[in-house]
Write an enzyme that holds these catalytic residues in place. Structure first.
Site, PDB file in Angstrom:
ATOM      1  N   ASP A 191       0.700  -1.047   0.139  1.00 42.81           N
ATOM      2  CA  ASP A 191      -0.022  -0.025   0.222  1.00 42.81           C
ATOM      3  C   ASP A 191       0.815   1.280   0.068  1.00 42.81           C
ATOM      4  OD1 ASP A 191      -2.041  -1.589   0.044  1.00 42.81           O
ATOM      5  OD2 ASP A 191      -2.122  -1.505   2.296  1.00 42.81           O
ATOM      6  N   LYS A 199       1.784   2.217  -5.156  1.00 41.74           N
ATOM      7  CA  LYS A 199       2.084   1.543  -6.430  1.00 41.74           C
ATOM      8  C   LYS A 199       1.488   1.813  -7.715  1.00 41.74           C
ATOM      9  CE  LYS A 199       2.144  -2.653  -4.313  1.00 41.74           C
ATOM     10  NZ  LYS A 199       2.199  -1.936  -2.927  1.00 41.74           N
ATOM     11  N   ASN A 231      -5.174 -10.329  -3.666  1.00 38.30           N
ATOM     12  CA  ASN A 231      -5.026  -9.731  -2.165  1.00 38.30           C
ATOM     13  C   ASN A 231      -4.507  -7.956  -2.567  1.00 38.30           C
ATOM     14  OD1 ASN A 231      -2.446 -10.634  -3.588  1.00 38.30           O
ATOM     15  ND2 ASN A 231      -1.357 -11.109  -1.678  1.00 38.30           N
ATOM     16  N   GLY A 233      -4.537  -4.203  -3.754  1.00 36.60           N
ATOM     17  CA  GLY A 233      -5.429  -3.241  -4.127  1.00 36.60           C
ATOM     18  C   GLY A 233      -4.832  -1.991  -4.590  1.00 36.60           C
ATOM     19  N   HIS A 234      -4.769  -1.717  -5.591  1.00 37.08           N
ATOM     20  CA  HIS A 234      -4.010  -0.469  -6.367  1.00 37.08           C
ATOM     21  C   HIS A 234      -4.956   0.690  -6.674  1.00 37.08           C
ATOM     22  CE1 HIS A 234      -0.305  -3.390  -7.167  1.00 37.08           C
ATOM     23  NE2 HIS A 234      -0.738  -3.398  -5.977  1.00 37.08           N
ATOM     24  N   ARG A 269       2.592 -29.024  -7.052  1.00 38.54           N
ATOM     25  CA  ARG A 269       2.563 -29.323  -8.358  1.00 38.54           C
ATOM     26  C   ARG A 269       1.024 -29.949  -8.858  1.00 38.54           C
ATOM     27  NH1 ARG A 269       8.029 -32.249  -7.508  1.00 38.54           N
ATOM     28  NH2 ARG A 269       6.943 -32.467  -5.555  1.00 38.54           N
ATOM     29  N   GLN A 329       2.241  -5.897  -3.185  1.00 36.34           N
ATOM     30  CA  GLN A 329       2.588  -6.072  -1.697  1.00 36.34           C
ATOM     31  C   GLN A 329       3.826  -5.272  -1.556  1.00 36.34           C
ATOM     32  OE1 GLN A 329       1.482  -9.533  -3.173  1.00 36.34           O
ATOM     33  NE2 GLN A 329      -0.427  -8.590  -2.931  1.00 36.34           N
ATOM     34  N   ALA A 354      -7.272  -0.971   0.782  1.00 30.33           N
ATOM     35  CA  ALA A 354      -8.153  -0.760  -0.556  1.00 30.33           C
ATOM     36  C   ALA A 354      -8.830  -2.143  -0.771  1.00 30.33           C
ATOM     37  CB  ALA A 354      -7.104  -0.378  -1.590  1.00 30.33           C
ATOM     38  N   GLY A 370     -10.763  -2.998   3.501  1.00 25.40           N
ATOM     39  CA  GLY A 370     -11.372  -2.068   4.139  1.00 25.40           C
ATOM     40  C   GLY A 370     -11.052  -1.819   5.659  1.00 25.40           C
ATOM     41  N   ARG A 371      -9.956  -2.806   5.926  1.00 26.11           N
ATOM     42  CA  ARG A 371      -9.289  -2.881   7.395  1.00 26.11           C
ATOM     43  C   ARG A 371      -8.521  -1.535   7.907  1.00 26.11           C
ATOM     44  NH1 ARG A 371      -6.312  -8.486   7.564  1.00 26.11           N
ATOM     45  NH2 ARG A 371      -5.649  -7.727   5.469  1.00 26.11           N
ATOM     46  N   SER A 411       5.389  12.270  -3.965  1.00 23.07           N
ATOM     47  CA  SER A 411       4.127  12.290  -4.231  1.00 23.07           C
ATOM     48  C   SER A 411       3.590  13.098  -3.084  1.00 23.07           C
ATOM     49  CB  SER A 411       3.511  10.929  -4.171  1.00 23.07           C
ATOM     50  OG  SER A 411       2.104  10.968  -4.390  1.00 23.07           O
TER      51      SER A 411
HETATM   52  P1  GDP Z   1      -0.744   0.233  -3.542  1.00 20.92           P
HETATM   53  O1  GDP Z   1      -1.214  -0.934  -3.054  1.00 20.92           O
HETATM   54  O2  GDP Z   1       0.732   0.469  -3.271  1.00 20.92           O
HETATM   55  O3  GDP Z   1      -1.251   0.684  -4.857  1.00 20.92           O
HETATM   56  O4  GDP Z   1      -1.284   1.403  -2.797  1.00 20.92           O
HETATM   57  P2  GDP Z   1      -2.921   1.741  -2.178  1.00 20.92           P
HETATM   58  O5  GDP Z   1      -3.727   2.080  -3.561  1.00 20.92           O
HETATM   59  O6  GDP Z   1      -3.335   0.448  -1.381  1.00 20.92           O
HETATM   60  O7  GDP Z   1      -2.784   2.700  -1.023  1.00 20.92           O
HETATM   61  C1  GDP Z   1      -2.307   4.046  -1.329  1.00 20.92           C
HETATM   62  C2  GDP Z   1      -3.316   4.818  -0.911  1.00 20.92           C
HETATM   63  O8  GDP Z   1      -2.836   6.350  -0.765  1.00 20.92           O
HETATM   64  C3  GDP Z   1      -4.552   5.258  -1.902  1.00 20.92           C
HETATM   65  O9  GDP Z   1      -5.585   5.505  -1.319  1.00 20.92           O
HETATM   66  C4  GDP Z   1      -3.960   6.411  -2.723  1.00 20.92           C
HETATM   67  O10 GDP Z   1      -4.894   6.915  -3.499  1.00 20.92           O
HETATM   68  C5  GDP Z   1      -3.277   6.984  -1.797  1.00 20.92           C
HETATM   69  N1  GDP Z   1      -2.228   7.864  -2.069  1.00 20.92           N
HETATM   70  C6  GDP Z   1      -1.272   7.649  -2.994  1.00 20.92           C
HETATM   71  N2  GDP Z   1      -0.143   8.489  -2.928  1.00 20.92           N
HETATM   72  C7  GDP Z   1      -0.414   9.589  -2.363  1.00 20.92           C
HETATM   73  C8  GDP Z   1      -0.262  10.900  -1.763  1.00 20.92           C
HETATM   74  O11 GDP Z   1       1.228  11.223  -2.150  1.00 20.92           O
HETATM   75  N3  GDP Z   1      -0.885  11.576  -0.918  1.00 20.92           N
HETATM   76  C9  GDP Z   1      -1.911  11.115  -0.449  1.00 20.92           C
HETATM   77  N4  GDP Z   1      -2.594  11.934   0.516  1.00 20.92           N
HETATM   78  N5  GDP Z   1      -2.491   9.764  -0.750  1.00 20.92           N
HETATM   79  C10 GDP Z   1      -2.056   9.247  -1.513  1.00 20.92           C
HETATM   80  P1  IMO Z   2      -0.792  -4.106  -2.218  1.00 24.49           P
HETATM   81  O1  IMO Z   2      -0.389  -4.686  -3.662  1.00 24.49           O
HETATM   82  C1  IMO Z   2      -0.998  -4.505   1.977  1.00 24.49           C
HETATM   83  C2  IMO Z   2      -0.995  -8.818   3.720  1.00 24.49           C
HETATM   84  C3  IMO Z   2      -2.234  -8.931   4.403  1.00 24.49           C
HETATM   85  C4  IMO Z   2      -1.598 -10.022   5.366  1.00 24.49           C
HETATM   86  C5  IMO Z   2      -0.524 -10.669   4.768  1.00 24.49           C
HETATM   87  C6  IMO Z   2      -0.662 -12.008   3.906  1.00 24.49           C
HETATM   88  O2  IMO Z   2      -2.224  -3.623  -2.292  1.00 24.49           O
HETATM   89  O3  IMO Z   2      -0.032  -3.464  -1.667  1.00 24.49           O
HETATM   90  P2  IMO Z   2      -2.361 -12.855   1.876  1.00 24.49           P
HETATM   91  O4  IMO Z   2      -3.770 -12.537   1.672  1.00 24.49           O
HETATM   92  O5  IMO Z   2      -1.154 -12.473   1.020  1.00 24.49           O
HETATM   93  O6  IMO Z   2      -2.079 -14.342   2.414  1.00 24.49           O
HETATM   94  O7  IMO Z   2      -2.036 -12.128   3.312  1.00 24.49           O
HETATM   95  O8  IMO Z   2      -0.162  -9.819   3.593  1.00 24.49           O
HETATM   96  N1  IMO Z   2      -1.386  -8.295   2.457  1.00 24.49           N
HETATM   97  C7  IMO Z   2      -1.095  -6.766   2.074  1.00 24.49           C
HETATM   98  N2  IMO Z   2      -1.019  -5.688   2.798  1.00 24.49           N
HETATM   99  N3  IMO Z   2      -1.132  -4.517   0.583  1.00 24.49           N
HETATM  100  C8  IMO Z   2      -1.035  -5.487   0.009  1.00 24.49           C
HETATM  101  O9  IMO Z   2      -1.013  -5.270  -1.286  1.00 24.49           O
HETATM  102  C9  IMO Z   2      -1.110  -6.966   0.654  1.00 24.49           C
HETATM  103  N4  IMO Z   2      -1.453  -7.987   0.361  1.00 24.49           N
HETATM  104  C10 IMO Z   2      -1.305  -8.887   1.364  1.00 24.49           C
HETATM  105  O10 IMO Z   2      -2.796  -7.825   4.787  1.00 24.49           O
HETATM  106  O11 IMO Z   2      -0.957  -9.253   6.535  1.00 24.49           O
HETATM  107 MG    MG Z   3      -2.875  -1.638  -1.854  1.00 26.82          MG
END
Ligand code: GDP
Ligand code: IMO
Ligand code: MG
Length: 419
Positions: A14, A17, A39, A41-42, A144, A223, A298, A301-302, A408
């Site tokens: 999170d 990315k 798993n 959420g981008h 496998r 991740q 994302a 929702g946790r 950012s």
């Molecule tokens: P990812 O899994 O690495 O793609 O990241 P997520 O989307 O799960 O979480 C990043 C969150 O931060 C999202 O809600 C983005 O919209 C938000 N975000 C990304 N860059 C910025 C930033 O520079 N500032 C703020 N305030 N939010 C950001």
């Molecule tokens: P993005 O790509 C944040 C965490 C879960 C848990 C552990 C194992 O959005 O950054 P899993 O479902 O893979 O067996 O869970 O990894 N986890 C993440 N935490 N961002 C993610 O993906 C995650 N994908 C898995 O919360 O602790």
């Molecule tokens: Mg994410």
């Protein structure tokens, strides 16, 4: 021969990315996911819209970009179909721009049930999995016995599905876990029909061919490095190699063909799920960071656990990945919060160390260094950055020995500053 640039998260996921891949996508002809699955959420934000992608690469909104789901990914057909439905309002040519690996593993409904059953059986030692079936699917890959996307066109697909499901049901019965797969199975077979209309090929040939033709490719990690199956805080990790080496095995490219490695990190740290988090802030300070940063998952929702930036952990991740450029995210969240801290080193039984601990228990503590926060005002270039922010950036660059080239300052595509 062109190179594959790799973009990945250096913390616990999170980091932002999705936003950066979407921002950089116009510079690349191909965006390719190499591991993980639903798993992830981008989040992408542009033109006042916000969209969350789980398995589809974050180049999907950029016209002319080819998006590849590589062999290292575990794909859930039901989630895939749902993602396609959610993308319908954007009128994108997804069938023309998305290509899936025949060797990517398939998540079937009973994998998800197993994920929940395994978590329940762990009692107090729950991983905090996203319950998307990731662990059980990678488990079957290694054993496998898994199904792969290329199998959808096999004559005996239904029998092979049934055989795998039967194995899962035996395990679930042994665990005395209650379940009902009927709805999910109907949705699964409907989604398999959708999947059959997409191009499923040996993407390793495609990718290597594109490299020979000089096409630019960006590999999109999911991740983060501290969730890596080998180097993360095991067992509180995900089930794939999230580090840059995973791009080689997850796409079928040689290490010789990796170019830049972009390491993304938040200006602080977050973690969802269980496991050690050395700089975690409990109480009001953590709550404030969570509220200001809107730190809620994302995918699930946790609420995300929040804490200060961890320099030894960041150095560990830059080492494992061979990071060539750092991108710092969510800098806006640290403005106007008074004192900022970062962990400069750890202390283990009275001894200072920078080695990332496997298990951060009561024998460990963090040595913090304080910085002044900067006041929030609009800035459009690095030269306009407040001195306090410049000091924070240059300290991180000095400690990691890697330049921070992208900063950012908001969730929107446009809120991005190159140094
Ligand atoms: P990812 O899994 O690495 O793609 O990241 P997520 O989307 O799960 O979480 C990043 C969150 O931060 C999202 O809600 C983005 O919209 C938000 N975000 C990304 N860059 C910025 C930033 O520079 N500032 C703020 N305030 N939010 C950001
Ligand atoms: P993005 O790509 C944040 C965490 C879960 C848990 C552990 C194992 O959005 O950054 P899993 O479902 O893979 O067996 O869970 O990894 N986890 C993440 N935490 N961002 C993610 O993906 C995650 N994908 C898995 O919360 O602790
Ligand atoms: Mg994410």
């Amino acid at each position: 021969m062109a190179k594959v640039d790799v973009l990945l998260g250096l913390q616990w996921g999170d980091e932002g990315k999705g936003k950066v891949v979407d921002y950089l996508a116009p510079n690349y002809e191909v965006i390719a996911r190499f591991q993980g699955g639903p798993n992830a959420g981008h989040t992408l934000e542009f033109d006042g819209k916000k969209h969350v992608l789980h398995q589809i690469p974050s180049g999907i909104f950029r016209e002319g970009t080819t998006n590849i789901i590589g062999n290292g990914v575990v794909l859930d057909p039901i989630t895939f179909e749902k993602e396609l439905i959610d993308l319908q309002p954007y009128n994108l040519d997804i069938i023309g721009s998305l290509i899936l690996s025949s060797k990517a593993q398939m998540i079937i409904p009973s994998h998800r049930v197993l994920d929940a059953a395994f978590e329940k059986s762990k009692g107090d030692f729950k991983i905090g999995s996203t319950l998307r079936g990731i662990g059980p699917t990678y488990q079957d890959k290694m054993a496998r016995i898994g199904l792969r996307l290329g199998d959808v066109n096999a004559k005996d697909f239904d029998q092979r599905y049934q055989a795998l499901k039967d194995r899962h049901c035996e395990t679930l019965d042994r665990l005395e876990y209650d379940y009902d797969l009927s709805d999910q199975e109907a949705a699964f077979f409907k989604a398999i029909e959708v999947l059959r209309s997409y191009r499923i090929v040996n993407t390793e040939y495609l990718i290597n061919d594109l490299l020979v033709k000089g096409r630019s490719i960006l590999a999109e990690g999911a991740q983060g490095s501290l969730l890596d199956i080998d180097f993360g805080s095991y067992p509180y990790v995900t089930s794939s190699n999230t580090i840059s080496a995973g791009a080689c095995t997850g796409l079928g490219i040689s290490p010789r063909h990796v170019g830049e490695v972009f390491g993304i990190f938040k200006a602080y740290c977050t973690r969802v799920g269980s496991g050690p988090f050395p700089t975690e802030l409990s109480g009001a300070k953590g709550d404030k960071l969570r509220q200001q940063g809107n730190e809620f998952g994302a995918t699930t929702g946790r609420p995300r656990r929040c804490g200060w930036l961890d320099i030894p952990a960041l150095k560990y991740a830059t080492m494992l990945n061979g990071v060539t450029q750092l991108f710092m995210m969510k800098v806006d969240i640290l403005s106007d919060i008074g004192e900022i801290n970062l962990c400069d080193s750890y202390s283990h039984q009275g001894q200072d160390t920078e080695e990332f601990p496997v298990d951060f228990n009561e024998d460990w503590s963090v040595n913090l260094k304080a910085f002044k926060s900067w006041s929030h005002h609009a800035f459009n270039s690095y030269s306009q950055f407040p001195d306090e922010l410049k000091a924070y950036i240059s300290y991180i660059e000095q400690r990691t020995d890697v330049p921070i080239n992208l900063i950012s300052i908001g969730p929107d595509r446009e809120s991005t500053i190159l140094k």
